[in-house]
Design a protein around this motif. Sequence first.
Motif, mmCIF file in Angstrom:
data_model
loop_
_atom_site.group_PDB
_atom_site.id
_atom_site.type_symbol
_atom_site.label_atom_id
_atom_site.label_comp_id
_atom_site.label_asym_id
_atom_site.label_seq_id
_atom_site.Cartn_x
_atom_site.Cartn_y
_atom_site.Cartn_z
ATOM 1 N N GLN A 60 0.639 -1.155 0.125
ATOM 2 C CA GLN A 60 0.617 0.004 0.245
ATOM 3 C C GLN A 60 0.900 1.258 0.099
ATOM 4 N N PHE A 61 1.686 1.369 1.342
ATOM 5 C CA PHE A 61 2.376 2.717 0.987
ATOM 6 C C PHE A 61 3.870 2.946 0.003
ATOM 7 N N ALA A 84 20.661 0.324 7.443
ATOM 8 C CA ALA A 84 20.071 -0.160 8.142
ATOM 9 C C ALA A 84 18.547 0.478 7.427
ATOM 10 N N ILE A 85 18.630 1.331 7.732
ATOM 11 C CA ILE A 85 17.173 2.343 6.145
ATOM 12 C C ILE A 85 16.803 1.655 5.459
ATOM 13 N N GLN A 86 18.481 1.773 4.644
ATOM 14 C CA GLN A 86 17.674 0.722 3.435
ATOM 15 C C GLN A 86 17.347 -1.098 3.980
ATOM 16 N N ILE A 87 17.620 -1.415 4.346
ATOM 17 C CA ILE A 87 17.508 -2.771 4.212
ATOM 18 C C ILE A 87 15.465 -2.823 4.907
ATOM 19 N N ALA A 88 15.406 -2.187 5.640
ATOM 20 C CA ALA A 88 13.712 -1.918 6.483
ATOM 21 C C ALA A 88 13.033 -1.668 5.572
ATOM 22 N N TYR A 89 13.799 -0.066 4.845
ATOM 23 C CA TYR A 89 12.812 -0.151 3.650
ATOM 24 C C TYR A 89 12.026 -0.959 2.257
ATOM 25 N N ASP A 90 13.448 -1.971 1.552
ATOM 26 C CA ASP A 90 13.512 -3.210 0.845
ATOM 27 C C ASP A 90 12.799 -4.456 1.713
ATOM 28 N N ASN A 91 12.516 -4.444 3.115
ATOM 29 C CA ASN A 91 12.200 -5.922 3.888
ATOM 30 C C ASN A 91 11.210 -5.499 4.727
ATOM 31 N N SER A 92 10.120 -4.180 4.754
ATOM 32 C CA SER A 92 9.297 -5.210 5.552
ATOM 33 C C SER A 92 8.298 -5.098 5.304
ATOM 34 N N GLY A 93 7.591 -5.145 5.466
ATOM 35 C CA GLY A 93 6.109 -5.450 5.784
ATOM 36 C C GLY A 93 4.371 -4.671 6.096
ATOM 37 N N SER A 94 5.125 -3.532 6.504
ATOM 38 C CA SER A 94 4.311 -2.356 7.063
ATOM 39 C C SER A 94 5.434 -1.061 7.707
ATOM 40 N N PHE A 95 4.583 -0.074 7.011
ATOM 41 C CA PHE A 95 5.563 1.069 7.900
ATOM 42 C C PHE A 95 4.465 2.098 8.337
ATOM 43 N N PHE A 111 6.730 17.252 3.533
ATOM 44 C CA PHE A 111 4.736 17.068 4.321
ATOM 45 C C PHE A 111 4.524 17.914 5.290
ATOM 46 N N SER A 112 3.533 18.518 6.136
ATOM 47 C CA SER A 112 2.903 18.427 6.736
ATOM 48 C C SER A 112 2.162 17.115 7.620
ATOM 49 N N GLY A 113 2.055 17.727 8.269
ATOM 50 C CA GLY A 113 0.936 16.600 9.708
ATOM 51 C C GLY A 113 0.428 16.173 8.799
ATOM 52 N N ALA A 114 -0.550 17.441 8.056
ATOM 53 C CA ALA A 114 -1.620 16.677 7.705
ATOM 54 C C ALA A 114 -1.596 16.187 6.343
ATOM 55 N N GLN A 115 -0.576 16.787 5.753
ATOM 56 C CA GLN A 115 -0.144 15.796 4.219
ATOM 57 C C GLN A 115 0.414 14.209 4.406
ATOM 58 N N VAL A 116 1.006 13.674 5.517
ATOM 59 C CA VAL A 116 0.986 12.472 5.813
ATOM 60 C C VAL A 116 -0.279 11.651 6.484
ATOM 61 N N ASP A 117 -0.643 12.386 6.684
ATOM 62 C CA ASP A 117 -2.076 11.600 7.510
ATOM 63 C C ASP A 117 -2.927 11.819 6.070
ATOM 64 N N ALA A 118 -3.482 12.424 5.209
ATOM 65 C CA ALA A 118 -3.835 12.330 3.789
ATOM 66 C C ALA A 118 -2.976 11.143 2.825
ATOM 67 N N PHE A 119 -1.571 10.854 3.537
ATOM 68 C CA PHE A 119 -1.114 10.149 2.791
ATOM 69 C C PHE A 119 -0.737 8.781 2.718
ATOM 70 N N PHE A 120 -1.341 8.227 4.702
ATOM 71 C CA PHE A 120 -1.548 7.036 5.050
ATOM 72 C C PHE A 120 -3.104 6.850 4.804
ATOM 73 N N THR A 121 -3.691 7.678 5.208
ATOM 74 C CA THR A 121 -5.215 7.406 4.341
ATOM 75 C C THR A 121 -5.554 6.785 3.259
ATOM 76 N N ALA A 122 -5.022 7.545 2.447
ATOM 77 C CA ALA A 122 -5.161 7.558 0.667
ATOM 78 C C ALA A 122 -4.190 5.934 0.658
ATOM 79 N N ALA A 123 -3.036 5.472 1.092
ATOM 80 C CA ALA A 123 -3.083 4.243 0.963
ATOM 81 C C ALA A 123 -3.278 3.051 1.597
ATOM 82 N N SER A 124 -3.981 3.465 2.564
ATOM 83 C CA SER A 124 -4.995 2.046 3.547
ATOM 84 C C SER A 124 -5.715 1.995 2.799
ATOM 85 N N VAL A 125 -6.406 2.465 1.155
ATOM 86 C CA VAL A 125 -7.426 1.751 0.389
ATOM 87 C C VAL A 125 -7.241 0.716 -0.601
ATOM 88 N N LEU A 126 -5.682 1.015 -0.710
ATOM 89 C CA LEU A 126 -5.232 0.782 -1.614
ATOM 90 C C LEU A 126 -4.921 -0.874 -1.760
#
Length: 126
Positions: A60-61, A84-95, A111-126
């Motif tokens: 989704q992310f 460590a960040i590269q491995i986490a991005y490539d291998n995480s099951g969730s964000f 990104f503002s906090g509201a934009q992060v909220d909107a991003f996660f909200t949009a991603a959650s329905v994919l």
Amino acid sequence: MSNFVLVENGIVVQSERTGAAPEGFIEADDAVCPGFLFDGEVFTSPVPVPVIPDRVSARQFKLQLLAAGLLAEVEAWIAGQGPAIQIAYDNSGSFVRTDPTMQAGFAALGFSGAQVDAFFTAASVL
């Protein structure tokens, strides 16, 4: 049986389905229940509060990054981070929204906090 409601400060706080109105209660349609708003004449259903997901799957992310036109920019930022960040991005099951690396990445994108909220909200329905 009638629906009687108790209104405090313009909000229905209690409903009773009885034969007679309890003291302080007013009659309302059957659909009216606690949480409804009352302006003195009309009952209206409350506006639902959006639920911001605290995490989304990696699929989704990354699909939301693609949809927002940010995939290449984010992957370039990830490539400039430590292993460590590269491995986490490539291998995480969730964000997770509140993860410090996640917050740093969104801050790097401006990104503002509201934009992060909107991003996660949009991603959650994919």
